[in-house]
Design a protein around this motif. Structure first.
Motif, short mmCIF file in Angstrom:
data_model
loop_
_atom_site.label_atom_id
_atom_site.label_comp_id
_atom_site.label_asym_id
_atom_site.label_seq_id
_atom_site.Cartn_x
_atom_site.Cartn_y
_atom_site.Cartn_z
N LEU A 404 49.74 23.53 20.19
CA LEU A 404 49.71 22.26 19.45
C LEU A 404 48.52 22.20 18.50
O LEU A 404 48.66 21.79 17.35
N MET A 405 47.34 22.62 18.97
CA MET A 405 46.15 22.59 18.12
C MET A 405 46.31 23.50 16.91
O MET A 405 45.93 23.13 15.79
N ALA A 406 46.88 24.68 17.11
CA ALA A 406 47.09 25.60 15.99
C ALA A 406 48.05 25.00 14.97
O ALA A 406 47.81 25.05 13.75
N GLU A 407 49.12 24.38 15.47
CA GLU A 407 50.12 23.78 14.59
C GLU A 407 49.55 22.61 13.80
O GLU A 407 49.73 22.50 12.58
N PHE A 408 48.82 21.71 14.49
CA PHE A 408 48.31 20.52 13.82
C PHE A 408 47.13 20.83 12.91
O PHE A 408 46.95 20.18 11.88
N THR A 409 46.33 21.84 13.27
CA THR A 409 45.22 22.25 12.41
C THR A 409 45.74 22.82 11.10
O THR A 409 45.22 22.52 10.01
N GLU A 410 46.78 23.64 11.20
CA GLU A 410 47.39 24.20 9.99
C GLU A 410 47.98 23.08 9.12
O GLU A 410 47.83 23.10 7.89
N ILE A 415 47.59 19.51 4.24
CA ILE A 415 47.44 18.18 3.68
C ILE A 415 46.19 18.10 2.81
O ILE A 415 46.22 17.55 1.70
N GLU A 416 45.10 18.67 3.29
CA GLU A 416 43.85 18.67 2.53
C GLU A 416 43.98 19.42 1.22
O GLU A 416 43.35 19.06 0.22
N ARG A 417 44.80 20.46 1.21
CA ARG A 417 45.01 21.25 -0.01
C ARG A 417 46.06 20.63 -0.93
O ARG A 417 46.32 21.13 -2.02
N GLY A 418 46.68 19.55 -0.49
CA GLY A 418 47.67 18.87 -1.30
C GLY A 418 49.04 19.52 -1.28
O GLY A 418 49.93 19.14 -2.05
N VAL A 419 49.25 20.46 -0.37
CA VAL A 419 50.54 21.14 -0.26
C VAL A 419 51.55 20.26 0.47
O VAL A 419 52.74 20.30 0.19
N MET A 420 51.05 19.45 1.40
CA MET A 420 51.90 18.61 2.22
C MET A 420 51.39 17.17 2.20
O MET A 420 50.18 16.94 2.12
N ARG A 421 52.31 16.23 2.26
CA ARG A 421 51.92 14.82 2.30
C ARG A 421 51.58 14.41 3.73
O ARG A 421 52.23 14.86 4.69
#
Length: 555
Positions: A404-410, A415-421
Motif C-alpha cells: 500500500l505504501m509503495a502504491e500510494f507513494t508513487e 500528483i506532485e509532477r502533475g501527471v495525475m489529478r
C-alpha cells in the motif's frame, strides 16, 4: 486476538462503530469529550472548547429514508427532511434501542494514542485519556477514530488583503447560531457551500442586506424533485448508476447541465461555475428566490478589505459592511496520534479506502467518517465500521502495508509532477463506494440473484432508491427486516405528508414513481440480461467500484 476496542467520539460515526463492535462480539469503550452523544448534531448556544455544532435552523440535506442506519429506520411520522433537533432525537433513539450509552465515557478527552512496544506482534495501542483533570492509560487491541471532518474552523484571513484593517465584526460560521443579532446589519458572507447558502438565506430575513461572495459559483438544487418527491430518492438509484457507466462523459455532463438549469438559469443568477473550476452542488430551496427578490446579492470573490468596505474582483465595491461571516469550511486533524501516523492520516491519499492508514504493520486502527459522499455520510460511516470491525477480527483482509505504501507513494509523486489529478478531496459517487465496501464484507446485494429469487424485491433494489437497507439483505450482518424496510420505504416517505386526506388519490407513491420512468427500466432490464454473463458486465462492475466523478447530490 482483538477484543477491546477504543472508539474516539460519540457522534454519528462513533455510534455506528460502537454498535458494529457489539455485533462482532468486541468490547468497545467510547470516549466523548462533551456531555452528550451526536457530535455536531447536538445544538449548543455557544461553541464550547472550540467544539463544532450546528446552527439552530439547520435542516438535513438528505431525506430520512436515505440517511438512516441500515437496521433502524426512522419513525414513519418523522418528516422527510429534519430539523437538527429531530435528527438528534433519532440518534438518541438509536443509542437507546441498541443500549449503546453504557459504553460511552462522557467528559473524557483523548490525550494520546501510541503504539505499544510489541505493536508489530500484537497490534495493541496505549490510549491516554483525561476525565476531570484525572489522567488514565489503558491498553486496547484496536482503535476506531470517529472525530470526522469538522474539527478545526478554516479561517483563511491571509488570503484577504486588508482584513485586519476592517473595523466590523468577523466570525466563522462555527460561531453562527441565531440570526437575531444581525438585525438591520449589512452582512457579507464569504463562501458558497451548503452552510454559506443556508446562512445567507436565513440572514436575509433579518439583515438590512446580505452579500454572498463566491469565487467559483455552484449548482443549486432543491430538496424535492419533479413531482415533489425527495430528490435523493429519485436520483440515487442503481439503474441510473448503470446508465451513467455506459454513456460518454460529455453526454452525461450535457444531460446534467440541462437538468440543473431546468429550474432556473444559473448564469442569469450569477451562480454559474467558472470554466476550469471544480464542479460543486449545494442543496438550497430558497436561495434562488432570495436572489430574485434582492434580499441576497451575489458577488464575486473579495479582492481587498478597507475599514468599512470590500472591493471585489470584478471591480465593484460595497460600502458600510457591518459583519463578515466566513463559511469557508473546516480542516481535520488527529492531535492525539503520534508521528508519522498523524501526518500520514491527514493525507487521504494514504488511507486505504479512506479507512485504514497504509503504514501500519497491523490493521488495528481505522479512521471512520472521513469521507465526502454524494449521499448520506451516516450510511457510509456505518458500512465502514462494519468492514473495519471484521478486519480487526481477521475475517476480512487488506493488502500488506509495504504494498500500500509503495502504491500510494508513487501516486503522490505522480500528483506532485502533475501527471495525475488529486481526487482524494472529491466527493465520492455514493453507490460505487458503498458497493465497494459492502463487497469486501460480503454484503453487496446481487441483483441478478434477487431477480431469480424475489423479483419484486429485485425491482425495488435496482430501479428504486438505493437505501441503506439493501446492505442488510445478505452476508454478515444480515437483518431480517431489510426486505420489508425496502418494500415499505415509500410508505414511510409519504406518511408525514398525509395530514389531509385527499379522496381521489388513486395510485401509490411507489407505483406513480415507476410509471414516470417505465420505458427506461424495461430497456435497462434487457441490457442487464444481455450483459449478465459477458465479460462486458464484469468490466462495468469493476469500473463501478473505482470511478469518482461529480454528481448532483451533496451533503
Amino acid at each position: 486476538m482483538v477484543k477491546r476496542v477504543a472508539v474516539i467520539g460519540a457522534g454519528v460515526s462513533g455510534l455506528s462503530s460502537i454498535k458494529c463492535c457489539l455485533d462482532e462480539d468486541l468490547e468497545p469503550t467510547c470516549f466523548e469529550r462533551s456531555t452528550a452523544i451526536g457530535g455536531l448534531w447536538k445544538f449548543t448556544e455557544t461553541s464550547k472548547d472550540g467544539m463544532t455544532g450546528v446552527y439552530k435552523s439547520l435542516v438535513t440535506n438528505v431525506c430520512k429514508e436515505m440517511s438512516c442506519y441500515s437496521d433502524f429506520p426512522f419513525q414513519e411520522d418523522y418528516p422527510n427532511f429534519m430539523s437538527q433537533e429531530k435528527f438528534w432525537n433519532y440518534l438518541q433513539e438509536f443509542a437507546e434501542h441498541f443500549d449503546l450509552l453504557k459504553y460511552i465515557r462522557f467528559r473524557t478527552t483523548v490525550c494520546s494514542i501510541t503504539k505499544r512496544p510489541d505493536f508489530s506482534e500484537t497490534g495493541q495501542w496505549d490510549v491516554v485519556t483525561e476525565t476531570e483533570e484525572k489522567r488514565e492509560t489503558a491498553v486496547f487491541d484496536a482503535v476506531m477514530v470517529c472525530t470526522g471532518h469538522f474539527l478545526n474552523p478554516r479561517l483563511p484571513l491571509e488570503s484577504f488583503p486588508g482584513i485586519h484593517k476592517f473595523k466590523g465584526h468577523i466570525l466563522h460560521s462555527q460561531e453562527y447560531k441565531f440570526p437575531e443579532c444581525f438585525r438591520d446589519k449589512r452582512v457579507l458572507v464569504i463562501g458558497l457551500g451548503n452552510t454559506g447558502g443556508d446562512v445567507a438565506v436565513e440572514l436575509s430575513r433579518m439583515a438590512a442586506q446580505v452579500l454572498l461572495s463566491t469565487r467559483t459559483g455552484t449548482w443549486v438544487v432543491s430538496r424535492s424533485s419533479d413531482g415533489g418527491y425527495p430528490l435523493n430518492m429519485m436520483n440515487i438509484r442503481r439503474c441510473y448508476n448503470f446508465i451513467a457507466q455506459l454513456l460518454p462523459s460529455r453526454v452525461l455532463n450535457w444531460i446534467r447541465e440541462r437538468q440543473l438549469n431546468k429550474r432556473f438559469n444559473h448564469k442569469n443568477y450569477g451562480l454559474s461555475i467558472i470554466k476550469g473550476k471544480k464542479q460543486k452542488v449545494i442543496i438550497n430551496d430558497e436561495l434562488p428566490t432570495c436572489i430574485l427578490c434582492g434580499t441576497v446579492t451575489l458577488k464575486s470573490g473579495v479582492k481587498e478589505f478597507t475599514e468599512t468596505s470590500a472591493l471585489f474582483e470584478d471591480g465593484t465595491m460595497e460600502e458600510n459592511i457591518d459583519v463578515v461571516i466566513f463559511t469557508t469550511g473546516y480542516t481535520f486533524s488527529f492531535p492525539f496520534l503520534e508521528e508519522p501516523l498523524k501526518s500520514l492520516c491527514a493525507k487521504k491519499i494514504f488511507l486505504y479506502k479512506l479507512v485504514f492508514p497504509s503504514n501500519l504493520e497491523k490493521a488495528t486502527l481505522a479512521i471512520i467518517g472521513l469521507i465526502s459522499l454524494q449521499g448520506s455520510i451516516l450510511t457510509g460511516t456505518e458500512l465502514q465500521a462494519r468492514w473495519a470491525t471484521r478486519v480487526f477480527k481477521g475475517l476480512c483482509r487488506i493488502p500488506p502495508s509495504q504494498k500500500l505504501m509503495a502504491e500510494f507513494t508513487e501516486k503522490e509523486q505522480l500528483i506532485e509532477r502533475g501527471v495525475m489529478r488529486d481526487t482524494s478531496e472529491n466527493k465520492l459517487e455514493y453507490i460505487p463506494y458503498m458497493d465497494d465496501i459492502a463487497a469486501r464484507i460480503g454484503a453487496k446485494p446481487s441483483v441478478p440473484r434477487l431477480f431469480l429469487k424475489d423479483p419484486r424485491l429485485a425491482w425495488e433494489v435496482f430501479f428504486g432508491p438505493c437505501t441503506s437497507y439493501q446492505y442488510r439483505l445478505m452476508g454478515p450482518g444480515q437483518w431480517a427486516g431489510a426486505r420489508n424496510a425496502i418494500l415499505t420505504q415509500w410508505d414511510r416517505t409519504m406518511k408525514p405528508l398525509k395530514t389531509r386526506i385527499v379522496p381521489d388519490s388513486s395510485t401509490s407513491a411507489s407505483m406513480s414513481c415507476y410509471l414516470k420512468m417505465w420505458g427506461a427500466p424495461l430497456l435497462l432490464a434487457s441490457l442487464l440480461l444481455i450483459c449478465k454473463s459477458s465479460l462486458f458486465s464484469k468490466l462495468v462492475r469493476d469500473k463501478l467500484q473505482y470511478r469518482i466523478s461529480p454528481d448532483l447530490i451533496s451533503i
